[in-house]
Design an enzyme around this catalytic site. Structure first.
Site: not given
Length: 379
Positions: A21, A23
């Site tokens: 991922d 953020d």
């Protein structure tokens, strides 16, 4: 560290690719984004509330939620059109999470396929990683929410990332920070390492393993090549500079002002150099956690040289190495951030090495203080 799967500890997982991922996992975009939203709401006479229900959501979903919560006179498209230029400016200033660059380059060096899978639009992802030197070429695939039918918590993004890498979903390991991301990865039938913020602790019940920081990640537990950068029980890190108003036993970080601060995932036992005034340089061990109930950063500073110092002298810290993670979320937020004699011994020996030599504190016109990296006396 907690683990809900015995399989992850025996190296027999069959993992051959990693999906990351972006953020909150690889970059600390969340704190900067909060500052943008706070200023944006102020233009409409609204005061931002502290909540994390939008963590991991797409920008469109977040826009709808913010408009409803604050009764803004905007459509979702108008909101996005107005706020996106402000986000883009902040994204270009985003810094990597502790251990992120180390993990990406290590996996790439050893030929492990890596994909980036985010609920951001692909264009936004490219902007966010554009100032991270050497990242772009390490990813075999980059998938945004506009590349699939549904974003997280749907598994579509992770399934698409696995297909682009040519790897079966069951052989992929996902690293996530949000609950929606963990749900998406589990729905894709993938193994999950969660590195959540304090506000996303629900991740631990679903993830295969939970870490406080990427610095704690042990690839060999997943059958992946192990790191080889540890030296005498210590790991070199990119130098982190902190300015503190006291050298008393406990210190805590002041409130951010919309600029970069230590992210939640910056926790554990670190070591480095303390500068008092212009001349005095001391070896220190620093334990970093949180103080409840307001979740301010809490630091315990231990000077390991034999010396006498005055309690209220201003202190500049240059952290150059990492020793260990805190064992659990309970230890991260406990009243006493325990520094062991073994920690002091590792720090003392490591700071004699050229690798951990003193890096003078860099002060740029009050930037650290404004960014929330200053410390005040806690106890």
């Amino acid at each position: 560290m907690s683990c809900s799967s015995c399989e992850c500890s025996n190296g027999g997982t069959g993992i051959s690719a990693v999906i990351l991922d972006l953020d909150g996992t690889l970059i600390d975009s969340e704190s900067g984004s909060k500052g943008v939203v706070k200023d944006f709401l102020a233009k409409y006479g609204r005061v931002m509330k502290e909540d994390n229900k939008r963590l991991g959501k797409t920008l469109k979903e977040s826009a709808i939620s913010i408009i409803q919560d604050y009764d803004l006179p905007l459509s979702p498209d108008q909101f996005i059109q107005e706020i996106t230029p402000l986000f883009r400016e902040k994204w270009l200033q985003t810094k990597p999470m502790p251990g992120a660059t180390r993990l990406i380059k290590h996996l790439h060096k050893h030929g492990v396929p890596i994909a980036l899978a985010s609920n951001s639009l692909l264009d936004y992802i490219e902007t966010k990683i554009s100032n991270q030197n050497g990242w772009r070429e390490c990813f075999s695939a980059i998938v945004g929410s506009d590349n699939v039918k549904s974003g997280k918590p749907s598994p579509d993004i992770f399934i698409e990332a696995a297909e682009r890498m040519g790897v079966d979903a069951a052989r992929c390991l996902v690293v996530e920070d949000s609950l929606v991301g963990v749900k998406a990865a589990k729905a894709a039938k993938m193994k999950v390492v969660a590195v959540p913020s304090l506000q996303e602790t629900d991740c631990s019940s679903l993830a295969d393993i939970e870490l406080n920081s990427l610095l704690e990640f042990e690839p060999e537990k997943w059958g992946l090549p192990s790191f080889n950068d540890w030296v005498q029980g210590a790991m070199p890190i990119e130098t982190t500079y902190l300015s503190c108003g006291s050298i008393s036993r406990f210190l805590y970080g002041i409130q951010e002002k919309g600029k970069y601060v230590l992210p939640n995932q910056f926790s554990g036992i670190f070591f480095g150099w303390a500068q008092v005034g212009l001349q005095k340089i001391f070896k220190v061990v620093v334990s970093i956690g949180f103080r409840f109930p307001n979740s301010t950063r809490k630091l315990q500073v231990c000077i390991i040289d034999d010396c006498q110092t005055q309690d209220q002298q201003h202190l500049h810290l240059s952290l150059v190495g990492f020793i260990r993670g805190l064992k659990s979320k309970e230890e991260v937020t406990s009243k006493d951030l325990v520094i062991l004699e073994d920690d002091k011994s590792v720090a003392r020996e490591s700071l004699e090495l050229e690798l951990f030599k003193h890096r003078p504190y860099i002060h740029v016109l009050g930037e650290e203080e404004e960014a929330g990296n200053s410390c005040l006396l806690l106890e």
